[in-house]
Design an enzyme around this catalytic site. Structure first.
Site, PDB file in Angstrom:
ATOM      1  N   GLU A 187       0.834  -1.202   0.000  1.00 51.18           N
ATOM      2  CA  GLU A 187       0.000   0.000   0.000  1.00 51.18           C
ATOM      3  C   GLU A 187       0.870   1.253   0.000  1.00 51.18           C
ATOM      4  O   GLU A 187       1.032   1.915   1.016  1.00 51.18           O
ATOM      5  CB  GLU A 187      -0.962  -0.042   1.188  1.00 51.18           C
ATOM      6  CG  GLU A 187      -1.918  -1.213   1.074  1.00 51.18           C
ATOM      7  CD  GLU A 187      -2.865  -1.345   2.244  1.00 51.18           C
ATOM      8  OE1 GLU A 187      -2.898  -0.442   3.091  1.00 51.18           O
ATOM      9  OE2 GLU A 187      -3.566  -2.375   2.316  1.00 51.18           O
ATOM     10  N   HIS A 390     -16.813 -10.656   7.087  1.00 50.56           N
ATOM     11  CA  HIS A 390     -15.512  -9.997   7.201  1.00 50.56           C
ATOM     12  C   HIS A 390     -14.668 -10.694   8.262  1.00 50.56           C
ATOM     13  O   HIS A 390     -15.119 -10.902   9.373  1.00 50.56           O
ATOM     14  CB  HIS A 390     -15.693  -8.519   7.561  1.00 50.56           C
ATOM     15  CG  HIS A 390     -14.401  -7.764   7.606  1.00 50.56           C
ATOM     16  ND1 HIS A 390     -14.014  -6.980   8.666  1.00 50.56           N
ATOM     17  CD2 HIS A 390     -13.383  -7.695   6.702  1.00 50.56           C
ATOM     18  CE1 HIS A 390     -12.824  -6.447   8.415  1.00 50.56           C
ATOM     19  NE2 HIS A 390     -12.428  -6.862   7.236  1.00 50.56           N
ATOM     20  N   GLU A 392     -11.168  -9.950   9.731  1.00 53.76           N
ATOM     21  CA  GLU A 392      -9.896  -9.240   9.937  1.00 53.76           C
ATOM     22  C   GLU A 392      -9.088 -10.080  10.925  1.00 53.76           C
ATOM     23  O   GLU A 392      -9.557 -10.384  12.019  1.00 53.76           O
ATOM     24  CB  GLU A 392     -10.157  -7.843  10.511  1.00 53.76           C
ATOM     25  CG  GLU A 392      -8.898  -7.079  10.916  1.00 53.76           C
ATOM     26  CD  GLU A 392      -7.908  -6.868   9.762  1.00 53.76           C
ATOM     27  OE1 GLU A 392      -8.243  -6.196   8.808  1.00 53.76           O
ATOM     28  OE2 GLU A 392      -6.787  -7.432   9.851  1.00 53.76           O
ATOM     29  N   HIS A 460      -7.666  -8.606   1.716  1.00 47.52           N
ATOM     30  CA  HIS A 460      -6.987  -7.313   1.892  1.00 47.52           C
ATOM     31  C   HIS A 460      -5.663  -7.537   2.611  1.00 47.52           C
ATOM     32  O   HIS A 460      -5.520  -8.486   3.376  1.00 47.52           O
ATOM     33  CB  HIS A 460      -7.896  -6.332   2.633  1.00 47.52           C
ATOM     34  CG  HIS A 460      -8.868  -5.680   1.702  1.00 47.52           C
ATOM     35  ND1 HIS A 460      -9.037  -4.321   1.618  1.00 47.52           N
ATOM     36  CD2 HIS A 460      -9.685  -6.224   0.774  1.00 47.52           C
ATOM     37  CE1 HIS A 460      -9.928  -4.062   0.676  1.00 47.52           C
ATOM     38  NE2 HIS A 460     -10.349  -5.190   0.152  1.00 47.52           N
ATOM     39  N   GLU A 461      -4.710  -6.671   2.332  1.00 47.95           N
ATOM     40  CA  GLU A 461      -3.325  -6.865   2.771  1.00 47.95           C
ATOM     41  C   GLU A 461      -2.895  -8.290   2.391  1.00 47.95           C
ATOM     42  O   GLU A 461      -2.451  -9.069   3.226  1.00 47.95           O
ATOM     43  CB  GLU A 461      -3.144  -6.610   4.281  1.00 47.95           C
ATOM     44  CG  GLU A 461      -3.501  -5.211   4.709  1.00 47.95           C
ATOM     45  CD  GLU A 461      -5.009  -5.017   4.868  1.00 47.95           C
ATOM     46  OE1 GLU A 461      -5.527  -4.028   4.341  1.00 47.95           O
ATOM     47  OE2 GLU A 461      -5.667  -5.850   5.498  1.00 47.95           O
ATOM     48  N   GLU A 479      -6.799  -6.835  -2.478  1.00 48.11           N
ATOM     49  CA  GLU A 479      -6.364  -5.438  -2.476  1.00 48.11           C
ATOM     50  C   GLU A 479      -4.926  -5.427  -3.005  1.00 48.11           C
ATOM     51  O   GLU A 479      -4.701  -5.566  -4.191  1.00 48.11           O
ATOM     52  CB  GLU A 479      -6.505  -4.903  -1.049  1.00 48.11           C
ATOM     53  CG  GLU A 479      -6.315  -3.422  -0.914  1.00 48.11           C
ATOM     54  CD  GLU A 479      -6.347  -3.010   0.545  1.00 48.11           C
ATOM     55  OE1 GLU A 479      -6.867  -1.940   0.818  1.00 48.11           O
ATOM     56  OE2 GLU A 479      -5.822  -3.738   1.415  1.00 48.11           O
ATOM     57  N   GLU A 485      -9.479   3.432   0.364  1.00 44.89           N
ATOM     58  CA  GLU A 485      -9.463   3.730   1.803  1.00 44.89           C
ATOM     59  C   GLU A 485      -8.490   4.865   2.128  1.00 44.89           C
ATOM     60  O   GLU A 485      -8.722   5.631   3.059  1.00 44.89           O
ATOM     61  CB  GLU A 485      -9.129   2.479   2.619  1.00 44.89           C
ATOM     62  CG  GLU A 485      -7.756   1.898   2.304  1.00 44.89           C
ATOM     63  CD  GLU A 485      -7.421   0.636   3.110  1.00 44.89           C
ATOM     64  OE1 GLU A 485      -8.234   0.191   3.921  1.00 44.89           O
ATOM     65  OE2 GLU A 485      -6.309   0.106   2.906  1.00 44.89           O
TER      66      GLU A 485
HETATM   67  C1  NOJ Z   1      -7.832  -2.687   5.881  1.00 45.86           C
HETATM   68  C2  NOJ Z   1      -8.724  -3.021   4.735  1.00 45.86           C
HETATM   69  O1  NOJ Z   1      -8.116  -2.680   3.515  1.00 45.86           O
HETATM   70  C3  NOJ Z   1     -10.023  -2.283   4.923  1.00 45.86           C
HETATM   71  O2  NOJ Z   1     -10.865  -2.493   3.814  1.00 45.86           O
HETATM   72  C4  NOJ Z   1     -10.664  -2.745   6.202  1.00 45.86           C
HETATM   73  O3  NOJ Z   1     -11.837  -1.984   6.425  1.00 45.86           O
HETATM   74  C5  NOJ Z   1      -9.721  -2.563   7.392  1.00 45.86           C
HETATM   75  N1  NOJ Z   1      -8.452  -3.118   7.106  1.00 45.86           N
HETATM   76  C6  NOJ Z   1     -10.255  -3.208   8.654  1.00 45.86           C
HETATM   77  O4  NOJ Z   1     -10.265  -4.594   8.509  1.00 45.86           O
HETATM   78 CA    CA Z   2      -5.754  -2.136   3.151  1.00 53.72          CA
END
Ligand code: NOJ
Ligand code: CA
Length: 686
Positions: A187, A390, A392, A460-461, A479, A485
């Site tokens: 990123e 989701h 995370e 993502h990441e 991503e 973002e």
């Molecule tokens: C980074 C992600 O790119 C984003 O889309 C997400 O909302 C946040 N992390 C929290 O998980």
């Molecule tokens: Ca991200």
């Protein structure tokens, strides 16, 4: 082969590859040894030894692309494979086949290549041997190493891969920095420098050679290895592979038989020909999923932007975003507007407090009390929409892996057909690199586990895309670059206007990206009731450019990223309703890295096209021909253009919507504002 001594031929037979071209056709016998040419005769890879070192080089149409560059490895507890090597044999084959993709930026891929296998032996003890496999395609070349079982490797710990890329001239490179400064992530804003000024770069690495050739160095079929980074050698044009490590410094742990990922060099004469980029797909195994229909491309909305704007929270509290009532509102909106999914972030336990530090506190099955998971999943299903779960992890990898099966089984039971995973944080708790072998294994494990439960994945990441969607079409999007973002909170005021014109020719040539376009409230008036100061982060684009991104930045999962209330009474939202997410074909009409790009894509199975054009901070007019339309067909173009005085800086939301009849003979003049764009739907008339 005929000059190879008998003992070497026997050894070659022992090294016979597990995967071999099935439809072998005869090669011209005049082809020089250790050299392979693409079917169109343009791309040539040569392999040779020089003073005991093994080298490859790449030419295109008689022009040099990669000068002789070293191949080899360094191991822990064993001599490097570097200086005492000789070629002991070679063989050739070819393949020409075509296959369909279940979804994609193109519907079919032709896989047509000539292959050369070069057997290499060590001239000193322990006399290990290995094979370099080269495939030459019309759109680029790939090579990989095969370490055979009987060849003296067995269990090994690789400390570095010694592959180098010596670029033929001091080409302009578009790159993001790998390894340093920490954290190591994709990123970042791209920089453009001569190759000789590269520090350490991630791939894909896009190059514009002074001799006119366009090249992208990347990799394919990254399964059980570390992601490849490229280290510059101060003021030289040689890039050396450098692999991110395990916590103990080892780069790759393996056991022969073993194959490395392919090192790929995509090649073209014009930058426009770098996309659609399917070279890495051709270098991945065929699909392991017999029925890919559950993994349907879709548009989605989500409880997401509000958290990034800081008006909602992921954790519990008065402004918690993931409430039952709010989610029902999003489901209703999705159903009414043809969106297939609703992403909800912050639904599960673990977000309260410092979630990045408390990474092992996430539950992937337990919802917060104000979020009725089964009820909402059933409500979504009744409306023909799926929730997007989701997950995370904050890089709490063991915590996530422990829950994978129970979480995915729950989602499957509830009819949740897709997840979005996240890996905020640099290394794992144990200190393994984000893009090293430990994490590559993890990312693959999640995809394969999800496939068992019929779940599509958006990461993502992530680890970079190396074409795994061919094998695992549930690996839908990711991503892996600075997305939207950053326009909520990123430094530098958000992504600069040129950002997406660079992404198209860099990050996007590796595969789909979940950029999350579609912000309509471009000055972010709503949360505070006032426009933000110019230096505060916000999307530095016009509204028409936000629409154009749906066509330019390919993803089978496309988010309409704004708060849904910002779409109310907006005529421009019709484009997001209409735009396709799955394509028969893709054509890059015009482009220049960092300046502008115009792309046309044909909707899958329909006589309908979409055009997206974007520019950087400069206004410009692009003259495009619609000759891609069916000759004799009558069409109407629905045009979403920048308004007369539109500008990303002080008038971003001005948009002019019009329509006009067009045919394949029409030329359109696309007038783009500073930071602007244009989005066009072209539908056929009966
Ligand atoms: C980074 C992600 O790119 C984003 O889309 C997400 O909302 C946040 N992390 C929290 O998980
Ligand atoms: Ca991200």
């Amino acid at each position: 082969m005929s000059q190879v001594p008998l003992f070497a031929r026997m050894r070659i037979a022992l090294l016979a590859p597990a995967v071999y071209a099935t439809t072998a056709v005869a090669q011209p016998t005049s082809a020089p040894a250790h050299r392979v040419t693409s079917p169109d005769g343009k791309n040539v890879v040569s392999i040779e030894t020089r003073s005991g070192g093994l080298f490859y080089s790449v030419d295109r149409s008689g022009r040099r692309v990669i000068l002789p560059s070293r191949l080899g490895f360094e191991f822990r507890g064993a001599r490097p494979l570097r200086d005492s090597l000789r070629i002991v044999g070679s063989s050739r084959s070819a393949k020409d086949t075509a296959w369909a993709l279940p979804w994609g930026e193109v519907a079919r891929v032709r896989e047509h290549y000539n292959e050369l296998r070069v057997q290499v032996g060590e001239t000193v003890a322990p006399q290990r041997h290995f094979t370099v496999v080269v495939r030459a395609f019309d759109d680029g070349v790939g090579f990989r190493y095969e370490l055979a079982d009987s060849a003296g490797f067995r269990d090994f710990e690789m400390m570095e891969e010694l592959t180098e890329f010596t670029v033929a001239d001091d080409a302009r490179a578009w790159w993001i920095r790998a390894n340093q400064p920490q954290p190591d992530r994709y990123e970042q804003l791209y920089v453009s420098t001569p190759v000789s000024k590269i520090d350490t770069a991630h791939t894909p690495l896009t190059l514009e050679l002074q001799n006119g050739i366009r090249a992208v160095i990347h990799e394919a079929d990254l399964v059980d290895y570390a992601g490849m980074n490229l280290a510059g050698q101060f003021e030289r044009r040689t890039l050396r592979v450098t692999l991110p490590p395990w916590a103990d410094g080892v780069r790759v742990r393996g056991r022969a038989p073993f194959v490395t990922p392919w090192r790929t060099i995509q090649l073209a004469d014009r930058v426009e020909d770098l996309a659609p980029s399917v070279l890495t797909l051709k270098l991945n195994p065929p699909s392991r999923i017999a029925d890919a229909t559950p993994y349907r491309p879709m548009k989605y909305v989500g409880i997401w932007w509000g958290m990034h704007l800081n008006v909602n929270t992921w954790g519990e509290g008065a402004t918690h975003g993931a409430t039952t009532a709010n989610t029902r509102r999003y489901i209703d909106f999705a159903a009414a507007n043809g969106m297939g999914g609703v992403l909800v972030e912050g639904w599960n336990e673990g977000w309260n407090g410092d979630w990045m530090a408390n990474r092992n506190g996430f539950s992937f099955t337990k919802a917060y009390p104000d979020y009725d998971l089964p009820g909402l999943a059933a409500y979504a299903k009744s409306k023909g929409v799926t929730l997007i779960g989701h997950n995370e992890t904050a890089m709490g990898i063991e915590n996530y892996e422990r829950q994978l099966d129970s979480a995915f089984a729950l989602y499957q039971r509830l009819g949740i057909r897709a997840i979005k995973t996240g890996y905020v944080n640099d290394k794992t708790l144990e200190g393994h690199a984000h893009t090293g072998q430990y994490m590559v294994r993890h990312f693959r494990k999640v995809v394969e586990t999800a496939a068992r439960y019929g779940i599509g994945v958006d990461v993502h990441e992530p680890i970079k895309d190396t074409g795994e969607r061919r094998t695992w079409p549930n690996m839908m999007s990711r991503e892996g670059a600075r997305g939207q973002e950053y326009n909520a909170w990123g430094g530098e005021g958000g992504n600069p206007p040129e950002h997406e014109t660079i992404l198209f020719f860099t990050r996007m040539v590796s595969g789909p990206m979940d950029f999350t376009p579609g912000i309509f409230d471009l000055t972010i008036k709503r949360p505070s009731g006032r426009p933000r100061a110019p230096e505060e982060a916000r999307p530095r684009t016009t509204l028409a450019k936000q629409l154009a991104l749906y066509v330019v930045l390919y993803s089978p999962l496309q988010m309409a990223a704004d708060l849904i209330e910002n779409y109310e009474r907006q005529r421009a939202f019709q484009f997001i309703r209409d735009v396709a997410v799955d394509w028969d074909t893709t054509r890059v009409l015009q482009g220049r890295i960092g300046d502008y790009v115009a792309v046309a894509r044909k909707a899958k199975g329909k006589d309908e096209w979409f055009v997206g054009a974007i520019t950087d901070e400069e206004a410009r007019t692009l003259d495009v021909s619609l000759s891609f339309l069916r000759a004799g067909g009558r069409y109407v173009a629905e045009i979403y253009a920048d308004g007369p005085r539109a500008s990303w800086r002080d008038n971003p939301e001005s948009i002019a919507i019009s329509s006009r009849p067009v045919t394949s003979a029409t030329r359109l003049s696309l007038v783009l504002a500073p930071g602007g764009g244009q989005a066009i739907r072209i539908r056929s008339l009966p």
